[in-house]
Design an enzyme around this catalytic site. Sequence first.
Site, short mmCIF file in Angstrom:
data_model
loop_
_atom_site.label_atom_id
_atom_site.label_comp_id
_atom_site.label_asym_id
_atom_site.label_seq_id
_atom_site.Cartn_x
_atom_site.Cartn_y
_atom_site.Cartn_z
N HIS A 54 0.88 -1.17 0.00
CA HIS A 54 0.00 0.00 0.00
C HIS A 54 0.92 1.22 0.00
O HIS A 54 2.01 1.18 0.58
CB HIS A 54 -0.84 0.07 1.27
CG HIS A 54 -1.73 -1.10 1.53
ND1 HIS A 54 -1.31 -2.22 2.17
CD2 HIS A 54 -3.04 -1.29 1.24
CE1 HIS A 54 -2.32 -3.07 2.28
NE2 HIS A 54 -3.37 -2.55 1.71
N ASP A 90 2.35 1.80 3.36
CA ASP A 90 3.26 0.81 3.94
C ASP A 90 4.70 1.28 3.73
O ASP A 90 5.60 0.95 4.49
CB ASP A 90 3.14 -0.56 3.24
CG ASP A 90 1.78 -1.19 3.41
OD1 ASP A 90 1.08 -0.85 4.37
OD2 ASP A 90 1.42 -2.05 2.57
N MET A 107 2.63 -5.75 -7.65
CA MET A 107 1.32 -5.15 -7.38
C MET A 107 1.45 -4.03 -6.36
O MET A 107 2.28 -4.11 -5.45
CB MET A 107 0.37 -6.25 -6.85
CG MET A 107 -1.01 -5.81 -6.45
SD MET A 107 -1.15 -5.19 -4.76
CE MET A 107 -1.91 -6.59 -3.95
N GLU A 126 -10.94 -6.31 -5.28
CA GLU A 126 -10.94 -7.36 -4.25
C GLU A 126 -12.18 -7.24 -3.38
O GLU A 126 -12.41 -6.22 -2.74
CB GLU A 126 -9.67 -7.23 -3.40
CG GLU A 126 -9.60 -8.24 -2.27
CD GLU A 126 -8.31 -8.15 -1.48
OE1 GLU A 126 -7.34 -7.50 -1.95
OE2 GLU A 126 -8.26 -8.71 -0.38
N LYS A 131 -14.85 -8.36 -0.26
CA LYS A 131 -14.86 -8.89 1.11
C LYS A 131 -16.26 -8.63 1.66
O LYS A 131 -16.81 -7.55 1.43
CB LYS A 131 -13.80 -8.17 1.95
CG LYS A 131 -13.60 -8.76 3.34
CD LYS A 131 -12.44 -8.05 4.05
CE LYS A 131 -12.17 -8.68 5.40
NZ LYS A 131 -11.07 -8.01 6.12
N GLU A 144 -9.82 -13.29 -2.80
CA GLU A 144 -9.07 -13.74 -1.61
C GLU A 144 -9.79 -14.92 -0.96
O GLU A 144 -10.98 -14.86 -0.67
CB GLU A 144 -8.91 -12.61 -0.59
CG GLU A 144 -8.26 -13.13 0.69
CD GLU A 144 -7.84 -12.07 1.68
OE1 GLU A 144 -7.29 -11.04 1.24
OE2 GLU A 144 -8.04 -12.29 2.88
N HIS A 201 -11.73 -14.30 2.26
CA HIS A 201 -12.92 -13.47 2.15
C HIS A 201 -14.12 -14.27 1.67
O HIS A 201 -15.23 -14.08 2.17
CB HIS A 201 -12.65 -12.29 1.21
CG HIS A 201 -11.61 -11.35 1.73
ND1 HIS A 201 -11.17 -10.27 1.03
CD2 HIS A 201 -10.91 -11.34 2.90
CE1 HIS A 201 -10.26 -9.61 1.74
NE2 HIS A 201 -10.08 -10.26 2.87
N ASP A 250 -5.22 -13.52 -3.90
CA ASP A 250 -4.76 -13.44 -2.51
C ASP A 250 -4.96 -14.79 -1.86
O ASP A 250 -6.10 -15.22 -1.59
CB ASP A 250 -5.54 -12.36 -1.73
CG ASP A 250 -4.96 -10.96 -1.94
OD1 ASP A 250 -4.02 -10.81 -2.75
OD2 ASP A 250 -5.45 -10.02 -1.28
N ASP A 309 -11.88 -12.20 9.87
CA ASP A 309 -10.85 -12.31 8.83
C ASP A 309 -9.55 -12.82 9.46
O ASP A 309 -8.77 -12.05 9.99
CB ASP A 309 -10.64 -10.90 8.24
CG ASP A 309 -9.73 -10.89 7.05
OD1 ASP A 309 -9.55 -11.94 6.41
OD2 ASP A 309 -9.20 -9.81 6.74
N ASP A 356 -6.93 -14.60 8.10
CA ASP A 356 -5.68 -14.42 7.33
C ASP A 356 -4.57 -15.39 7.74
O ASP A 356 -3.42 -15.00 7.92
CB ASP A 356 -5.15 -12.97 7.48
CG ASP A 356 -5.96 -11.97 6.68
OD1 ASP A 356 -6.61 -12.37 5.69
OD2 ASP A 356 -5.94 -10.77 7.03
N ASP A 408 -1.65 -13.15 1.07
CA ASP A 408 -2.16 -12.05 1.89
C ASP A 408 -2.55 -12.63 3.25
O ASP A 408 -3.73 -12.82 3.55
CB ASP A 408 -3.35 -11.37 1.21
CG ASP A 408 -3.77 -10.12 1.97
OD1 ASP A 408 -3.01 -9.70 2.87
OD2 ASP A 408 -4.86 -9.58 1.69
C1 GCO Z 1 -7.91 -7.37 4.25
C2 GCO Z 1 -7.54 -7.29 2.79
C3 GCO Z 1 -6.31 -6.51 2.52
C4 GCO Z 1 -6.12 -6.23 1.07
C5 GCO Z 1 -5.05 -5.24 0.91
C6 GCO Z 1 -4.63 -5.04 -0.51
O1 GCO Z 1 -8.82 -8.10 4.53
O2 GCO Z 1 -7.30 -6.69 5.07
O3 GCO Z 1 -7.41 -8.58 2.32
O4 GCO Z 1 -5.21 -7.19 3.06
O5 GCO Z 1 -5.82 -7.38 0.35
O6 GCO Z 1 -5.49 -4.05 1.44
O7 GCO Z 1 -5.61 -4.45 -1.21
MN MN Z 2 -6.49 -9.38 0.50
MN MN Z 3 -8.15 -10.23 3.93
#
Ligand code: GCO
Ligand code: MN
Ligand code: MN
Length: 386
Positions: free
Chosen positions: A53, A56, A87, A180, A182, A216, A219, A244, A254, A256, A286
Amino acid sequence: MYEPKPEDKFSFGLWTVGNVGRDPFGEPVREPMSPVAIVHLLAEVGAWGVNLHDNDLVPIDATPQERDRIVREFKQALDETGIVVPMATTNLFTHPVFRDGAFTSNDPRVRAYALQKCMQGIDLGVELGAKTFVFWGGREGTETDASKDPQEALKRYREAINFLSDYVLDQGYDLRFALEAKPNEPRGDIFLPTTGAMLGFIQTLDHPEMVGVNPEMAHEHMAGLNFLHAVAQAWDAGKLFHIDLNDQNFARYDQDFRFGSHNLKQAFFLVKFLEDVGYDGPRHFDAHAYRTADREDVKAFARGCMRSYLVFREKARQFREDPVIQELLAEIRAGDPEAESFLGAYSSQKAQALKQHPFQPDELAKRPLPYEALDQRVMELLLGAV
Ligand code: GCO
Ligand code: MN
Ligand code: MN
């Protein structure tokens, strides 16, 4: 055999291995790492790419001079390690200004600021070599539907993506967008909650050819959906621009988790699909390490994501070569030339002939479908019992 190689295109976000372990209930548990240090960590574990990002890398309040110095040092780390930036994306969720969304905020000043921030993020991404720009609308949503008209929100969302598509074309950048989805978190409900919803939305844009999706795994699993089916639909539409990879239990927050850590069969069938169709885009993890992890364990996490992908890829090869599986599939998929002559494109002769054909549904219903045997064999192959 399970060593990551550049051609595997394994990438991680700065925010993934750099995650400090903050959660809604607790403070960070790991020291922050500089972007340069993260690039070196990724090189050490054998990754190919790093995603980011805007913030970041460059703090939201950096001066132009600070920005240039940070970018210069980051590029030097990329040169030293050979790590690439496939990306980039914009942070449209951390700062309080985005508490009611960015593109769909009710405040036109916030919507305009979001466009400005995205144009700067696009410039940064292109400068670093990114070919894909992701839009994850984490704050684009509501807690109460009294606050926003959902159709008006879609109109604003569309206008923003159209504006930014035209910006990319105007600059002559070689860059595609990946949306993306979610379902929720951080908003109570996020607009365009699934990959399928994104695919429908893309067709309403001014430049649908330059916009695809970034599905993702976690998600779709949050919404209780089959991730493989979402990915297959995106691939079928020519829209799988990025992916992702991570993991998590169904219907949770979430999580991850490390790729391959939770739903072995889903991860396997996903990798098998990506390899079978010849997806050659980045394989982006991700995900982040458990909050219990220290720096060494973060490396184990990153290596684990890549190694699991490669183990599943090898299992997919074994699936294709396994005589029991192949024999069962041949039986299940055996054709019938007469029936097939009725299928495919319509013709009036075909329709007439088909209407006359004497089918025997009771007989057809007796055909064996040994899916139990097939699935058990797949399980044993995955578990190393065959
Ligand atoms: C989340 C998202 C993020 C995005 C990221 C890139 O649930 O936090 O998955 O990690 O992927 O902001 O766009
Ligand atoms: Mn993501
Ligand atoms: Mn995510």
